[in-house]
Design a protein around this motif. Structure first.
Motif, PDB file in Angstrom:
ATOM      1  N   TRP A 200      -5.921 -32.105   8.189  1.00 28.71           N
ATOM      2  CA  TRP A 200      -5.886 -32.714   6.887  1.00 28.71           C
ATOM      3  C   TRP A 200      -7.057 -33.622   6.749  1.00 28.71           C
ATOM      4  CZ3 TRP A 200      -5.957 -32.178   2.197  1.00 28.71           C
ATOM      5  CH2 TRP A 200      -5.762 -33.329   1.287  1.00 28.71           C
ATOM      6  N   LYS A 201      -7.201 -34.725   7.554  1.00 27.39           N
ATOM      7  CA  LYS A 201      -8.294 -35.629   7.390  1.00 27.39           C
ATOM      8  C   LYS A 201      -9.804 -34.921   7.309  1.00 27.39           C
ATOM      9  CE  LYS A 201      -5.827 -39.070   6.494  1.00 27.39           C
ATOM     10  NZ  LYS A 201      -5.465 -39.685   5.425  1.00 27.39           N
ATOM     11  N   ARG A 202      -9.766 -33.751   8.233  1.00 23.59           N
ATOM     12  CA  ARG A 202     -11.174 -33.040   8.229  1.00 23.59           C
ATOM     13  C   ARG A 202     -11.380 -32.296   7.030  1.00 23.59           C
ATOM     14  NH1 ARG A 202     -10.875 -29.193  13.276  1.00 23.59           N
ATOM     15  NH2 ARG A 202     -11.323 -31.067  14.395  1.00 23.59           N
ATOM     16  N   ALA A 203     -10.435 -31.732   6.331  1.00 23.10           N
ATOM     17  CA  ALA A 203     -10.496 -31.007   5.161  1.00 23.10           C
ATOM     18  C   ALA A 203     -10.777 -31.882   4.078  1.00 23.10           C
ATOM     19  CB  ALA A 203      -9.316 -30.237   4.809  1.00 23.10           C
ATOM     20  N   ARG A 204     -10.161 -33.265   4.150  1.00 20.96           N
ATOM     21  CA  ARG A 204     -10.192 -34.253   2.998  1.00 20.96           C
ATOM     22  C   ARG A 204     -11.825 -34.584   3.114  1.00 20.96           C
ATOM     23  NH1 ARG A 204      -9.952 -39.765   2.155  1.00 20.96           N
ATOM     24  NH2 ARG A 204      -8.600 -40.509   0.242  1.00 20.96           N
ATOM     25  N   HIS A 205     -12.383 -34.837   4.117  1.00 21.90           N
ATOM     26  CA  HIS A 205     -13.609 -35.303   4.439  1.00 21.90           C
ATOM     27  C   HIS A 205     -14.584 -34.591   3.525  1.00 21.90           C
ATOM     28  CE1 HIS A 205     -16.657 -38.134   6.075  1.00 21.90           C
ATOM     29  NE2 HIS A 205     -17.419 -37.263   6.766  1.00 21.90           N
ATOM     30  N   LEU A 206     -14.304 -33.185   3.385  1.00 23.75           N
ATOM     31  CA  LEU A 206     -15.310 -32.209   2.661  1.00 23.75           C
ATOM     32  C   LEU A 206     -15.364 -32.792   1.280  1.00 23.75           C
ATOM     33  CD1 LEU A 206     -16.382 -29.552   2.411  1.00 23.75           C
ATOM     34  CD2 LEU A 206     -14.050 -28.767   1.269  1.00 23.75           C
ATOM     35  N   LEU A 216     -23.213 -24.618   4.112  1.00 25.61           N
ATOM     36  CA  LEU A 216     -21.759 -24.850   4.484  1.00 25.61           C
ATOM     37  C   LEU A 216     -21.665 -24.620   5.919  1.00 25.61           C
ATOM     38  CD1 LEU A 216     -19.804 -23.188   1.412  1.00 25.61           C
ATOM     39  CD2 LEU A 216     -20.550 -25.598   1.662  1.00 25.61           C
ATOM     40  N   ALA A 217     -22.085 -23.749   6.420  1.00 28.94           N
ATOM     41  CA  ALA A 217     -21.897 -23.594   8.152  1.00 28.94           C
ATOM     42  C   ALA A 217     -22.232 -24.760   8.628  1.00 28.94           C
ATOM     43  CB  ALA A 217     -22.840 -22.473   8.522  1.00 28.94           C
ATOM     44  N   HIS A 218     -23.485 -25.339   8.291  1.00 24.85           N
ATOM     45  CA  HIS A 218     -23.979 -26.564   8.987  1.00 24.85           C
ATOM     46  C   HIS A 218     -22.692 -27.834   8.806  1.00 24.85           C
ATOM     47  CE1 HIS A 218     -28.352 -25.339   9.200  1.00 24.85           C
ATOM     48  NE2 HIS A 218     -27.726 -24.588   9.794  1.00 24.85           N
ATOM     49  N   LEU A 219     -22.260 -27.933   7.538  1.00 25.44           N
ATOM     50  CA  LEU A 219     -21.542 -28.822   7.099  1.00 25.44           C
ATOM     51  C   LEU A 219     -20.283 -28.602   7.862  1.00 25.44           C
ATOM     52  CD1 LEU A 219     -20.437 -31.166   5.225  1.00 25.44           C
ATOM     53  CD2 LEU A 219     -19.839 -29.421   3.957  1.00 25.44           C
ATOM     54  N   GLY A 224     -16.552 -31.067  11.966  1.00 25.74           N
ATOM     55  CA  GLY A 224     -16.072 -30.648  13.422  1.00 25.74           C
ATOM     56  C   GLY A 224     -15.143 -29.370  13.594  1.00 25.74           C
ATOM     57  N   TYR A 225     -15.577 -28.547  12.463  1.00 25.83           N
ATOM     58  CA  TYR A 225     -14.708 -27.037  12.558  1.00 25.83           C
ATOM     59  C   TYR A 225     -15.456 -26.284  13.777  1.00 25.83           C
ATOM     60  CZ  TYR A 225     -12.231 -28.214   8.363  1.00 25.83           C
ATOM     61  OH  TYR A 225     -11.342 -28.663   7.582  1.00 25.83           O
ATOM     62  N   PRO A 226     -14.883 -25.581  14.472  1.00 23.22           N
ATOM     63  CA  PRO A 226     -15.516 -24.881  15.719  1.00 23.22           C
ATOM     64  C   PRO A 226     -16.437 -23.631  15.171  1.00 23.22           C
ATOM     65  CG  PRO A 226     -13.373 -24.281  15.474  1.00 23.22           C
ATOM     66  CD  PRO A 226     -13.270 -25.409  14.691  1.00 23.22           C
ATOM     67  N   HIS A 230     -12.836 -20.528  11.075  1.00 21.51           N
ATOM     68  CA  HIS A 230     -11.861 -21.881  10.865  1.00 21.51           C
ATOM     69  C   HIS A 230     -12.153 -22.697   9.560  1.00 21.51           C
ATOM     70  CE1 HIS A 230     -11.412 -20.741  15.115  1.00 21.51           C
ATOM     71  NE2 HIS A 230     -10.048 -21.314  15.256  1.00 21.51           N
ATOM     72  N   PHE A 231     -13.327 -22.857   9.513  1.00 26.53           N
ATOM     73  CA  PHE A 231     -13.282 -23.879   8.378  1.00 26.53           C
ATOM     74  C   PHE A 231     -12.909 -23.203   7.014  1.00 26.53           C
ATOM     75  CE2 PHE A 231     -17.029 -24.800   5.031  1.00 26.53           C
ATOM     76  CZ  PHE A 231     -16.492 -25.909   4.561  1.00 26.53           C
ATOM     77  N   SER A 232     -13.130 -21.999   6.707  1.00 30.89           N
ATOM     78  CA  SER A 232     -12.910 -21.077   5.660  1.00 30.89           C
ATOM     79  C   SER A 232     -11.372 -21.191   5.332  1.00 30.89           C
ATOM     80  CB  SER A 232     -13.384 -19.965   5.415  1.00 30.89           C
ATOM     81  OG  SER A 232     -13.232 -19.210   4.190  1.00 30.89           O
ATOM     82  N   HIS A 233     -10.567 -20.806   6.542  1.00 28.22           N
ATOM     83  CA  HIS A 233      -9.140 -20.653   6.478  1.00 28.22           C
ATOM     84  C   HIS A 233      -8.567 -22.116   6.195  1.00 28.22           C
ATOM     85  CE1 HIS A 233      -9.260 -16.470   8.986  1.00 28.22           C
ATOM     86  NE2 HIS A 233      -9.418 -16.553   7.715  1.00 28.22           N
ATOM     87  N   SER A 234      -9.088 -23.166   6.838  1.00 26.62           N
ATOM     88  CA  SER A 234      -8.432 -24.544   6.714  1.00 26.62           C
ATOM     89  C   SER A 234      -8.607 -25.031   5.307  1.00 26.62           C
ATOM     90  CB  SER A 234      -9.235 -25.458   7.770  1.00 26.62           C
ATOM     91  OG  SER A 234      -8.508 -26.607   7.489  1.00 26.62           O
ATOM     92  N   ILE A 235      -9.755 -24.727   4.645  1.00 29.76           N
ATOM     93  CA  ILE A 235      -9.921 -25.203   3.391  1.00 29.76           C
ATOM     94  C   ILE A 235      -9.079 -24.574   2.271  1.00 29.76           C
ATOM     95  CG2 ILE A 235     -11.753 -25.447   1.637  1.00 29.76           C
ATOM     96  CD1 ILE A 235     -11.887 -27.374   3.802  1.00 29.76           C
ATOM     97  N   ARG A 236      -8.964 -23.150   2.593  1.00 29.16           N
ATOM     98  CA  ARG A 236      -8.166 -22.340   1.690  1.00 29.16           C
ATOM     99  C   ARG A 236      -6.583 -22.792   1.961  1.00 29.16           C
ATOM    100  NH1 ARG A 236      -9.929 -16.268   1.893  1.00 29.16           N
ATOM    101  NH2 ARG A 236      -8.369 -16.059   0.120  1.00 29.16           N
ATOM    102  N   ARG A 237      -6.130 -23.285   2.972  1.00 24.92           N
ATOM    103  CA  ARG A 237      -4.897 -23.596   3.131  1.00 24.92           C
ATOM    104  C   ARG A 237      -4.588 -24.814   2.554  1.00 24.92           C
ATOM    105  NH1 ARG A 237      -2.197 -26.376   7.454  1.00 24.92           N
ATOM    106  NH2 ARG A 237      -4.231 -26.405   8.599  1.00 24.92           N
ATOM    107  N   PHE A 238      -5.682 -25.873   2.588  1.00 22.56           N
ATOM    108  CA  PHE A 238      -5.190 -27.237   2.084  1.00 22.56           C
ATOM    109  C   PHE A 238      -5.472 -26.967   0.601  1.00 22.56           C
ATOM    110  CE2 PHE A 238      -6.190 -28.598   6.511  1.00 22.56           C
ATOM    111  CZ  PHE A 238      -4.702 -29.119   6.679  1.00 22.56           C
ATOM    112  N   TYR A 239      -6.447 -26.600  -0.006  1.00 20.82           N
ATOM    113  CA  TYR A 239      -7.002 -26.584  -1.295  1.00 20.82           C
ATOM    114  C   TYR A 239      -6.741 -25.302  -2.253  1.00 20.82           C
ATOM    115  CZ  TYR A 239      -9.495 -30.752   0.428  1.00 20.82           C
ATOM    116  OH  TYR A 239      -9.961 -32.005   0.624  1.00 20.82           O
TER     117      TYR A 239
END
Length: 273
Positions: A200-206, A216-219, A224-226, A230-239
């Protein structure tokens, strides 16, 4: 940045433990944030559907942390106030929700709209502590949670977003505990697993970068996304939105940062980007 916000009126104040957002809601799918959410309609009303069976309509809605929910608005913009649960005493958010959804719901909605007007006109936003934020939105400071110092240090490390990724093993070593004992202590103190908290904190930092023109790939890699998947799935889950949709809808968003946090030796957080 301390200048007056954009003509759109869209703004976001990010502090280590709170966020005040006034801007586009978008058309999200269900979201499941790690924070306590208070949604307030700028105009007309809001609809809520949540995984715990709630269906509601009104000018103010509140959702507990880690509850999957969908919010839609009669108006394209909305106010959203979030509180990080590890920063307040156990049970305090339940009591706050009861007050927010009780007989004084309209009063709280007016207060949060007044806080929005204050933030739009305020010359300086970088000195707002959690207590000041709470008084502005809720008319009182929420009681602070007393965390074990070892867990507090781990949370501070997670919030730095610099250097090597923070792991349970590295935090356990610094705390002088086995990994299993540290993980148990972390969940006992915060009410959530270390892995879920870090995600959650990783997604919040966005949020710190939402109005910037970035690769966005560099961000994703910097946060810290591998990888981008993973980045896209995590952000969609949280937001409930794809990362690109968040950035597209934030072009006229003024973002302000306050690093003030009570109980810090330096008075500064490590999180602000």
């Amino acid at each position: 940045m301390d200048e007056t916000g954009p003509a759109s009126g869209h703004l976001m104040l990010i502090t280590p433990e709170r966020v005040f957002y006034a801007g586009l809601l978008g058309r999200p799918r269900a979201r499941c944030s790690g924070a306590f959410h208070v949604y307030v309609a700028i105009r007309d009303g809001l609809w809520l559907s949540s995984a715990d069976g709630r269906e509601a309509y009104g000018e103010l809605l509140a959702v507990a942390p880690n509850v999957r929910h969908t919010v839609t608005s009669d108006h394209r913009s909305v106010i959203c106030v979030t509180v990080e649960p590890e920063s307040v005493s156990p049970g305090a958010l339940d009591e706050l929700m009861t007050r927010l959804l009780g007989e004084q719901r309209e009063l709280y909605a007016r207060r949060i709209r007044a806080a929005y007007d204050e933030l739009r006109s305020r010359a300086c936003r970088g000195d707002i502590t959690s207590s000041a934020f709470d008084r502005m939105c809720f008319d009182e400071a929420l009681p602070r949670r007393r965390l074990d110092a070892r867990v507090a240090r781990a949370i501070a490390q997670i919030g730095r977003f610099s250097g090597e990724p923070v792991t349970a093993t590295s935090c356990a070593n610094e705390a002088g505990l086995s990994a299993s004992r540290f993980l148990h202590l972390f969940k006992q103190e915060t009410g959530i697993s270390f892995r879920s908290f870090r995600a959650w904190k990783r997604a919040r930092h966005l949020l710190h970068f939402a109005n910037q023109d970035l690769n966005l790939a560099h961000l994703a890699q910097d946060i810290g996304y591998p990888d981008s998947t993973h980045f896209s799935h995590s952000i969609r889950r949280f937001y409930g939105l794809k990362p690109r949709a968040i950035f597209s809808g934030s072009r006229d968003l003024a973002i302000y940062h306050s690093g003030r946090i009570e109980g810090s030796d330096s008075g500064l957080t490590q999180e602000a980007g």
